[in-house]
Design an enzyme around this catalytic site. Structure first.
Site, PDB file in Angstrom:
ATOM      1  CD  GLU A  64     -18.174  19.086   2.800  1.00 38.63           C
ATOM      2  OE1 GLU A  64     -18.783  19.677   4.062  1.00 38.63           O
ATOM      3  OE2 GLU A  64     -18.839  18.193   2.308  1.00 38.63           O
ATOM      4  CB  SER A 185      -6.256  -1.980  -2.507  1.00 39.44           C
ATOM      5  OG  SER A 185      -6.016  -1.490  -1.170  1.00 39.44           O
ATOM      6  CE1 TYR A 254      -7.822  -1.083   3.599  1.00 41.13           C
ATOM      7  CE2 TYR A 254      -8.314  -1.627   1.429  1.00 41.13           C
ATOM      8  CZ  TYR A 254      -7.491  -1.068   2.285  1.00 41.13           C
ATOM      9  OH  TYR A 254      -6.164  -0.926   1.864  1.00 41.13           O
ATOM     10  NE  ARG A 293       0.974  -6.063   4.302  1.00 37.11           N
ATOM     11  CZ  ARG A 293      -0.004  -5.544   3.774  1.00 37.11           C
ATOM     12  NH1 ARG A 293      -0.378  -4.289   4.300  1.00 37.11           N
ATOM     13  NH2 ARG A 293      -0.498  -5.690   2.612  1.00 37.11           N
ATOM     14  CG  ASP A 295       1.793  -8.666   1.911  1.00 38.86           C
ATOM     15  OD1 ASP A 295       2.073  -8.356   3.068  1.00 38.86           O
ATOM     16  OD2 ASP A 295       0.791  -7.680   1.329  1.00 38.86           O
ATOM     17  CD  GLU A 308       0.508  -7.167  -3.122  1.00 44.14           C
ATOM     18  OE1 GLU A 308       0.404  -6.844  -4.291  1.00 44.14           O
ATOM     19  OE2 GLU A 308      -0.825  -7.104  -2.303  1.00 44.14           O
ATOM     20  CG  ASN A 310       1.052  -3.460   0.372  1.00 41.32           C
ATOM     21  OD1 ASN A 310       0.119  -2.819  -0.402  1.00 41.32           O
ATOM     22  ND2 ASN A 310       0.955  -4.778   0.304  1.00 41.32           N
ATOM     23  N   GLY A 314      -1.497   0.073   5.199  1.00 40.18           N
ATOM     24  CA  GLY A 314      -2.437   0.938   5.917  1.00 40.18           C
ATOM     25  C   GLY A 314      -2.081   1.434   7.058  1.00 40.18           C
TER      26      GLY A 314
END
Length: 346
Positions: A64, A185, A254, A293, A295, A308, A310, A314
């Site tokens: 903004e 995600s 999340y 990461r 998994d 998988e 990442n 996060g």
């Protein structure tokens, strides 16, 4: 003092998560060693140098005010960021770039390719590894060649025929998962328990990518391993996802409404060591660098299957990757410094 471009936002459904992760990275960057240059990418794809208060980034109001149009110069002699001010264009030289972008158009090699073209060191995986890790099918093929077990699966594209789908599903067995081959995600992923839901699941996956993967459901639970390094690798604690229902989709990741994350995982030490070894193997096989990461699944029989990677996990204070590293004594600030140092290595 080295100038580090911090990219956040992006043209991805994971835009909001990126804002939160970037804010954490900015707050924990060592200001005596590094000068962060925050650049936000709107959901429409516009790039801006952001000069306002960092608190507006996770609030989602950053665009903004205090924004100047910007772009990474592809000219290697510039080695920096082009910024358009009222008085003309300015070039801000950069020593490195830390993309804190999740999902498509940020974690899939697109931004990494731009930075590599410009000759700007990337804090994270490069173009090839980023693209491979986003592609579930090709990542699985390479992991299998490296000796890691992977779920059985079949790839279909938009020319699919229902007879072929049903035949492939019967071969895999129900329940199974239908996933976009390239998405982050858990977007577009459906757990399918019978043939009546298969076609709808494939159509949903194909909204997110041009190919869909039908994949067997591996019994057991998901575990993760944080990997850090280039030549020498450091692995964090193994964590465990405990699910009470469904699967670990975007909402669960999340909100943790019906699930919990245990770090360290509630498994035997020898199982944790085997998972860490598999994570190292996959990290190498997919040409990862700096951090990622990995998994995996751990079955009731103790078998380990690759799920998988990442490449930009996060990075909020409660995210899995920093918590795994915190478990081995690397706090958030030290972790960010380590990542940048590794990214700047030739």
């Amino acid at each position: 003092m080295k100038k580090i471009l911090v990219l956040f936002g992006g043209c991805s459904p994971e835009y909001v998560v990126s804002l939160q992760s970037a804010y954490s990275v900015l707050r924990h960057m060592d200001r005596e060693r590094y000068r962060p240059i925050p650049v936000g990418i709107t959901q429409a794809g516009d790039w801006f140098l952001y000069t306002g208060k960092w608190e507006a980034i996770p609030a989602g109001t950053w665009q903004e005010r205090h924004c100047l149009p910007a772009a990474v110069s592809p000219n290697r002699r510039d080695h920096g960021l082009l910024v358009w001010r009222r008085g003309g264009m300015e070039i801000i030289p950069l020593d490195g770039a830390f993309p804190v972008l999740h999902g498509k158009n940020g974690e899939d090699g697109t931004v990494q390719g731009l930075l590599e073209l410009a000759g700007i060191p990337v804090v994270g995986c490069g173009t090839l590894a980023s693209a491979l890790c986003m592609d579930k099918d090709r990542a699985h093929k390479l992991a299998a060649l490296a000796g890691v077990k992977v779920p059985r699966g079949t790839v279909v594209d938009r020319s699919w025929r229902e007879d072929d789908l049903q035949r492939a599903a019967r071969d895999l067995g129900y329940p199974l998962f239908v996933k976009p081959v390239r998405a982050g995600s858990s977007f577009g992923i459906t757990r399918v328990t019978g043939p009546e839901a298969l076609v709808g699941a494939v159509k949903e996956a194909l909204k997110h990518d041009r190919e869909a993967l039908l994949e067997e459901a591996v019994p057991g639970f998901e575990v993760g391993c944080a990997v850090l390094g280039n030549e020498e690798l450091t692995v964090g604690l193994v964590d465990e996802i405990q699910l009470s229902q469904g699967f670990f989709d975007y909402e669960e990741k999340y909100t943790l409404k019906t699930s919990a994350i245990h770090c360290p995982a509630r498994i035997r030490p020898e199982q944790a060591a085997a998972i860490q070894a598999a994570a190292r193997t996959i990290y190498r096989a997919l040409d990862c660098r700096v951090f990622a990461r990995v998994d995996l699944f751990l079955t009731p029989e103790g078998e380990i299957y690759f799920n998988e990677v990442n490449t930009i996990p996060g990075f909020t204070a409660h995210s899995r990757y920093p918590n795994m590293m915190k478990g081995i004594g690397l706090d958030f600030s030290a972790l960010v410094s380590r990542l940048i140092a590794l990214g700047l290595e030739p």
